[in-house]
Scaffold this motif. Structure first.
Motif, PDB file in Angstrom:
ATOM      1  N   VAL A  12       0.840  -1.431   0.099  1.00 43.53           N
ATOM      2  CA  VAL A  12       0.129   0.078   0.061  1.00 43.53           C
ATOM      3  C   VAL A  12       0.717   1.202  -0.073  1.00 43.53           C
ATOM      4  O   VAL A  12       0.739   2.254  -0.902  1.00 43.53           O
ATOM      5  CB  VAL A  12      -0.914   0.059   1.169  1.00 43.53           C
ATOM      6  CG1 VAL A  12      -1.699   1.364   1.597  1.00 43.53           C
ATOM      7  CG2 VAL A  12      -1.994  -1.113   0.968  1.00 43.53           C
ATOM      8  N   ASP A  33      10.868   2.824   6.076  1.00 42.90           N
ATOM      9  CA  ASP A  33      10.431   1.514   6.606  1.00 42.90           C
ATOM     10  C   ASP A  33      11.819   1.163   7.444  1.00 42.90           C
ATOM     11  O   ASP A  33      12.971   1.467   7.311  1.00 42.90           O
ATOM     12  CB  ASP A  33      10.161   0.390   5.608  1.00 42.90           C
ATOM     13  CG  ASP A  33       9.468  -0.556   5.665  1.00 42.90           C
ATOM     14  OD1 ASP A  33       8.291  -0.594   5.036  1.00 42.90           O
ATOM     15  OD2 ASP A  33       9.661  -1.433   6.579  1.00 42.90           O
ATOM     16  N   ARG A  38      13.838  -4.063   2.088  1.00 46.30           N
ATOM     17  CA  ARG A  38      12.520  -3.559   1.179  1.00 46.30           C
ATOM     18  C   ARG A  38      13.026  -2.061   0.623  1.00 46.30           C
ATOM     19  O   ARG A  38      12.739  -1.653  -0.543  1.00 46.30           O
ATOM     20  CB  ARG A  38      11.451  -3.241   2.252  1.00 46.30           C
ATOM     21  CG  ARG A  38      10.435  -4.200   1.344  1.00 46.30           C
ATOM     22  CD  ARG A  38       9.085  -4.055   2.309  1.00 46.30           C
ATOM     23  NE  ARG A  38       8.285  -5.284   1.464  1.00 46.30           N
ATOM     24  CZ  ARG A  38       6.859  -5.344   1.804  1.00 46.30           C
ATOM     25  NH1 ARG A  38       6.479  -4.708   2.855  1.00 46.30           N
ATOM     26  NH2 ARG A  38       6.043  -6.239   1.149  1.00 46.30           N
ATOM     27  N   ASN A  87       1.829  -2.892   8.973  1.00 46.02           N
ATOM     28  CA  ASN A  87       1.147  -4.174   9.056  1.00 46.02           C
ATOM     29  C   ASN A  87      -0.021  -4.042  10.065  1.00 46.02           C
ATOM     30  O   ASN A  87       0.429  -3.373  11.300  1.00 46.02           O
ATOM     31  CB  ASN A  87       2.010  -5.264   9.409  1.00 46.02           C
ATOM     32  CG  ASN A  87       3.506  -5.451   8.298  1.00 46.02           C
ATOM     33  OD1 ASN A  87       3.905  -4.387   8.745  1.00 46.02           O
ATOM     34  ND2 ASN A  87       3.656  -6.488   7.728  1.00 46.02           N
ATOM     35  N   THR A  88      -1.137  -4.701  10.140  1.00 44.68           N
ATOM     36  CA  THR A  88      -2.054  -4.777  11.092  1.00 44.68           C
ATOM     37  C   THR A  88      -2.727  -6.270  11.097  1.00 44.68           C
ATOM     38  O   THR A  88      -3.633  -6.516  10.739  1.00 44.68           O
ATOM     39  CB  THR A  88      -3.261  -3.857  10.927  1.00 44.68           C
ATOM     40  OG1 THR A  88      -3.736  -3.862   9.585  1.00 44.68           O
ATOM     41  CG2 THR A  88      -3.001  -2.424  11.201  1.00 44.68           C
ATOM     42  N   GLU A 161      -4.813  -5.570  -5.496  1.00 45.07           N
ATOM     43  CA  GLU A 161      -3.431  -5.872  -6.013  1.00 45.07           C
ATOM     44  C   GLU A 161      -3.861  -6.184  -7.479  1.00 45.07           C
ATOM     45  O   GLU A 161      -4.790  -6.783  -7.829  1.00 45.07           O
ATOM     46  CB  GLU A 161      -2.801  -6.800  -5.231  1.00 45.07           C
ATOM     47  CG  GLU A 161      -2.068  -6.177  -3.963  1.00 45.07           C
ATOM     48  CD  GLU A 161      -1.740  -7.139  -2.900  1.00 45.07           C
ATOM     49  OE1 GLU A 161      -1.124  -8.127  -3.323  1.00 45.07           O
ATOM     50  OE2 GLU A 161      -1.890  -6.941  -1.728  1.00 45.07           O
ATOM     51  N   LYS A 275      -8.436 -11.292   7.260  1.00 44.08           N
ATOM     52  CA  LYS A 275      -8.214 -10.675   8.019  1.00 44.08           C
ATOM     53  C   LYS A 275      -9.201  -9.797   8.664  1.00 44.08           C
ATOM     54  O   LYS A 275      -9.527  -9.432   9.750  1.00 44.08           O
ATOM     55  CB  LYS A 275      -6.612  -9.968   7.965  1.00 44.08           C
ATOM     56  CG  LYS A 275      -6.270  -8.956   8.929  1.00 44.08           C
ATOM     57  CD  LYS A 275      -4.888  -8.473   8.601  1.00 44.08           C
ATOM     58  CE  LYS A 275      -4.894  -7.380   7.382  1.00 44.08           C
ATOM     59  NZ  LYS A 275      -5.163  -6.013   7.678  1.00 44.08           N
ATOM     60  N   ARG A 342       0.059 -13.928   0.051  1.00 44.57           N
ATOM     61  CA  ARG A 342      -0.621 -13.709   1.293  1.00 44.57           C
ATOM     62  C   ARG A 342      -1.852 -14.449   1.425  1.00 44.57           C
ATOM     63  O   ARG A 342      -2.825 -13.951   0.456  1.00 44.57           O
ATOM     64  CB  ARG A 342      -0.553 -12.495   1.724  1.00 44.57           C
ATOM     65  CG  ARG A 342       0.943 -11.988   1.977  1.00 44.57           C
ATOM     66  CD  ARG A 342       1.197 -10.406   2.719  1.00 44.57           C
ATOM     67  NE  ARG A 342       0.523  -9.615   1.537  1.00 44.57           N
ATOM     68  CZ  ARG A 342       0.512  -8.215   1.634  1.00 44.57           C
ATOM     69  NH1 ARG A 342       0.602  -7.818   2.997  1.00 44.57           N
ATOM     70  NH2 ARG A 342      -0.114  -7.455   0.651  1.00 44.57           N
TER      71      ARG A 342
HETATM   72  N1  LIG Z   1      -2.056  -5.106   0.454  1.00 42.75           N
HETATM   73  C1  LIG Z   1      -3.327  -4.289  -0.094  1.00 42.75           C
HETATM   74  O1  LIG Z   1      -3.925  -4.478  -0.879  1.00 42.75           O
HETATM   75  C2  LIG Z   1      -3.995  -3.513   1.038  1.00 42.75           C
HETATM   76  C3  LIG Z   1      -5.150  -2.705   0.486  1.00 42.75           C
HETATM   77  C4  LIG Z   1      -5.764  -1.981   1.331  1.00 42.75           C
HETATM   78  C5  LIG Z   1      -5.192  -1.713   2.873  1.00 42.75           C
HETATM   79  N2  LIG Z   1      -4.426  -2.487   2.910  1.00 42.75           N
HETATM   80  C6  LIG Z   1      -4.079  -2.484   4.539  1.00 42.75           C
HETATM   81  O2  LIG Z   1      -2.721  -1.542   4.599  1.00 42.75           O
HETATM   82  C7  LIG Z   1      -1.780  -1.982   5.704  1.00 42.75           C
HETATM   83  C8  LIG Z   1      -0.200  -2.301   5.252  1.00 42.75           C
HETATM   84  O3  LIG Z   1      -0.624  -3.371   4.216  1.00 42.75           O
HETATM   85  P1  LIG Z   1       0.397  -3.818   3.262  1.00 42.75           P
HETATM   86  O4  LIG Z   1      -0.079  -4.616   2.388  1.00 42.75           O
HETATM   87  O5  LIG Z   1       1.083  -2.648   2.543  1.00 42.75           O
HETATM   88  O6  LIG Z   1       1.760  -4.484   4.103  1.00 42.75           O
HETATM   89  P2  LIG Z   1       3.148  -4.720   4.046  1.00 42.75           P
HETATM   90  O7  LIG Z   1       3.581  -5.900   4.916  1.00 42.75           O
HETATM   91  O8  LIG Z   1       3.401  -4.922   2.437  1.00 42.75           O
HETATM   92  O9  LIG Z   1       3.949  -3.411   4.191  1.00 42.75           O
HETATM   93  C9  LIG Z   1       3.954  -2.784   5.615  1.00 42.75           C
HETATM   94  C10 LIG Z   1       5.447  -2.302   5.893  1.00 42.75           C
HETATM   95  O10 LIG Z   1       5.459  -1.485   7.168  1.00 42.75           O
HETATM   96  C11 LIG Z   1       6.586  -1.830   7.614  1.00 42.75           C
HETATM   97  N3  LIG Z   1       6.672  -1.558   8.953  1.00 42.75           N
HETATM   98  C12 LIG Z   1       6.003  -2.110  10.064  1.00 42.75           C
HETATM   99  N4  LIG Z   1       6.232  -1.480  11.325  1.00 42.75           N
HETATM  100  C13 LIG Z   1       6.822  -0.203  11.004  1.00 42.75           C
HETATM  101  C14 LIG Z   1       7.402   0.755  11.800  1.00 42.75           C
HETATM  102  N5  LIG Z   1       6.974   0.771  13.092  1.00 42.75           N
HETATM  103  N6  LIG Z   1       8.358   1.463  11.113  1.00 42.75           N
HETATM  104  C15 LIG Z   1       8.374   1.596   9.760  1.00 42.75           C
HETATM  105  N7  LIG Z   1       7.997   0.476   9.219  1.00 42.75           N
HETATM  106  C16 LIG Z   1       7.201  -0.363   9.561  1.00 42.75           C
HETATM  107  C17 LIG Z   1       7.150  -3.194   7.503  1.00 42.75           C
HETATM  108  O11 LIG Z   1       8.559  -3.533   7.300  1.00 42.75           O
HETATM  109  C18 LIG Z   1       6.636  -3.389   5.770  1.00 42.75           C
HETATM  110  O12 LIG Z   1       7.271  -2.995   4.882  1.00 42.75           O
HETATM  111  C19 LIG Z   1      -2.592  -3.105   6.383  1.00 42.75           C
HETATM  112  O13 LIG Z   1      -3.158  -2.640   7.451  1.00 42.75           O
HETATM  113  C20 LIG Z   1      -3.595  -3.633   5.157  1.00 42.75           C
HETATM  114  O14 LIG Z   1      -4.679  -4.351   5.749  1.00 42.75           O
HETATM  115  C21 LIG Z   1      -3.512  -3.412   2.236  1.00 42.75           C
END
Ligand SMILES: NC(=O)c1ccc[n+]([C@@H]2O[C@H](COP(=O)([O-])OP(=O)(O)OC[C@H]3O[C@@H](n4cnc5c(N)ncnc54)[C@H](O)[C@@H]3O)[C@@H](O)[C@H]2O)c1
Ligand SMILES: O=c1ccn([C@@H]2O[C@H](COP(=O)(O)OP(=O)(O)O[C@H]3O[C@H](CO)[C@@H](O)[C@H](O)[C@H]3O)[C@@H](O)[C@H]2O)c(=O)[nH]1
Length: 480
Positions: A12, A33, A38, A87-88, A161, A275, A342
């Motif tokens: 995202v 990050d 990454r 991440n959540t 995605e 989730k 995932r």
């Molecule tokens: N993947 C999707 O299509 C999508 C779409 C809409 C919403 N979301 C939501 O968006 C959020 C992120 O999803 P994602 O798919 O991008 O996850 P992801 O795992 O790809 O990315 C999350 C990133 O956050 C980083 N991170 C975690 N804690 C951190 C911190 N304290 N400081 C700095 N970096 C930190 C991680 O290293 C990771 O690279 C989730 O809540 C998800 O539910 C995802």
């Protein structure tokens, strides 16, 4: 110059910020990050995620007004607007395990923002979070703020995605929730002015904080519910001789229902649907609404049923045993045009077949062997933690081989399972595949991408989700 910092350079954070940078050349956007590898990948020619169109956007802006960095604190402290896109995951231990959202990463990001901030900031929830999270974040920020003012906004992301760039360029809507105070409204307008660079005003919706947070969970629950609905009907189609594609088309032409998102499949996957519904279920339970929780739980139950049903169909059709039989798995990603695995249904299907001692030969055009082995050995929900916190070298599954070609995967196989709808699977030379397989040769199409009649003419026994069954399959009924 307005400065934006986004914490979390994932699926995202990366694409959304790249598009903001592209569309708003006067805004400086830095994505930070804690995962060094990454960030290195975002700064290289090999981006950490595969998404059509993303390369071009990143190449145009990177180094101009788009930057990727591990210097989290510096860029957060300098920003006017901080997006949080971390991440959540689903909690695996303690209170709410298996359902509730784990807000560890969110809370640590919020505490860090409070610690390093020297000027007022707008903090934007981009991650999908439980309704009322903004209240908790506000408490963390204000209790540690040293007099600095924070405005919290909820701006959930709706991109899917595989079509992320298209969705971000032309969103159905952008949703911004904020406090109903003059300061809250001012913050909403500031964020609105960012999106207004390319999104028409009537597509930028503003609400209160709780409506925005809940809308995201509700939207995903509604979408997943459509898939479970059509998948439930697919089981009935197989039992009755109806064809799920015809039923879905007939149902979807009702303008109140609409045609989209009615493709029967082996089950939905992806990082969000399961989730977010589990999270919704937990929130309902916490609010004393067990009937509502039970209603949404059914969406997940039908999805699990659909994956089990598929495995049972494979095993039952092949004389009730797949022990030591080579089965080709075509597609491992949770949908086409992404390398993301995932919660892909392929994990549960492969685990089911391995449970029956099958030998799997897996091919996916975008998923590496390492990723597949990790997915088949990681525990449930472990995948949703930052990659550098996941186990480094899990044991490998010996009955699994990963190959880089569909023909190699299917050579001498007893059966082919299509688990991702990659376009290339439609145009394979199935006569060649048939010639090189054991007989009888089976195809189990979990995505309804191949032409069953053409394959039957070649000699295959074909199973397609929700389609009338071949006599062979009728004679070997699967227990669901
Ligand atoms: N993947 C999707 O299509 C999508 C779409 C809409 C919403 N979301 C939501 O968006 C959020 C992120 O999803 P994602 O798919 O991008 O996850 P992801 O795992 O790809 O990315 C999350 C990133 O956050 C980083 N991170 C975690 N804690 C951190 C911190 N304290 N400081 C700095 N970096 C930190 C991680 O290293 C990771 O690279 C989730 O809540 C998800 O539910 C995802
Ligand atoms: O008719 C359909 C449509 C989808 N799927 C499957 O459902 C899953 C999810 O697909 P999709 O929704 O296209 O991808 P995601 O990237 O998971 O996007 C969903 O989840 C995101 C994360 O919250 C949201 O932002 C998006 O709006 C929402 O569509 C995949 O396994 C698909 O194969 C079906 O089986 N049948």
């Amino acid at each position: 110059m307005v400065k934006i910092c986004c914490i979390g350079a994932g699926y995202v954070g990366g694409p959304t910020m790249a598009v903001i940078a592209l569309k708003c050349p006067t805004i400086e956007v830095v994505v930070v990050d804690i995962a060094v590898s990454r960030i290195n990948a975002w700064n290289s020619d090999q981006l950490p995620i595969y998404e059509p169109g993303l390369d071009g956007v990143v190449k145009e802006c990177r180094g101009r007004n788009l930057f990727f960095s591990t210097d989290v604190e510096k860029h957060v402290s300098e920003a006017d607007i901080v997006f949080v896109s971390v991440n959540t995951p689903t909690k695996t231990r303690g209170l709410g395990a298996g359902k509730a959202a784990d807000l560890t990463y969110w809370e640590s990001a919020a505490r860090m923002i409070a610690d390093v901030s020297k000027s007022d900031k707008i903090v934007v929830e981009k991650s999908t979070v439980p309704v009322k999270t903004a209240e908790a974040i506000e408490k963390i920020l204000t209790h540690n703020s040293k007099g600095i003012k924070f405005q919290i906004l909820s701006n959930p992301e709706f991109l899917a995605e595989g079509t992320a760039i298209k969705d971000l360029f032309n969103p159905d809507r952008v949703l911004i929730g904020g406090r109903e105070t003059p300061e809250g409204q001012k913050a909403i307008n500031k964020l609105k002015s960012v999106y207004a660079h390319w999104v028409p005003e009537n597509r930028i919706l503003t609400t209160n904080l709780w409506s925005a947070e809940l809308s995201k969970l509700a939207a995903n629950a509604f979408l997943a519910q459509r898939i479970s609905s059509v998948n439930a009907i697919s089981a009935l189609c197989e039992a009755t001789g109806a064809d799920v594609a015809q039923v879905a088309y007939s149902v979807g032409t009702d303008s109140r229902i609409g045609p989209k998102f009615l493709n029967a499949s082996v089950g939905f996957g992806g990082s969000c649907f399961q989730k977010d519904i589990l999270n919704l279920v937990y929130i309902c339970e916490c609010n004393g609404l067990p009937e509502v929780a039970e209603y949404w739980k059914q969406v997940i139950k039908i999805n699990d049923y659909q994956k089990n049903r598929f495995v049972n169909r494979v095993v039952a059709s092949m004389f009730n045993t797949v022990s030591n039989k080579k089965i080709a798995i075509l597609g491992f990603a949770f949908k086409k045009d992404t390398g993301d695995t995932r919660e892909t249904p392929a994990i549960d299907v492969c685990k089911g077949l391995l449970g029956d001692k099958a030998l799997l030969s897996i091919y996916d055009p975008q998923v590496s062997e390492d990723q597949i082995q990790r997915d088949l050995t990681l525990s449930k929900f472990e995948w949703d933690h930052p990659t550098h916190l996941q186990p480094m070298s899990p044991t490998t599954v010996k009955q699994v081989s990963v190959v880089w070609d569909a023909y190699e995967a299917t050579k001498e196989a007893h059966a082919v399972c299509i688990l991702t709808e990659w376009d290339e699977f439609k145009n394979l030379d199935y006569q060649r595949i048939y010639n090189n397989m054991q007989k009888p040769a089976f195809i189990f199409d979990g995505r309804n991408v191949v032409d069953g009649d053409k394959l039957r003419a070649i000699g295959f026994i074909v199973f397609s989700i929700g389609k009338p069954l071949d006599q062979w399959l009728k004679d070997m009924p699967a227990v669901a």
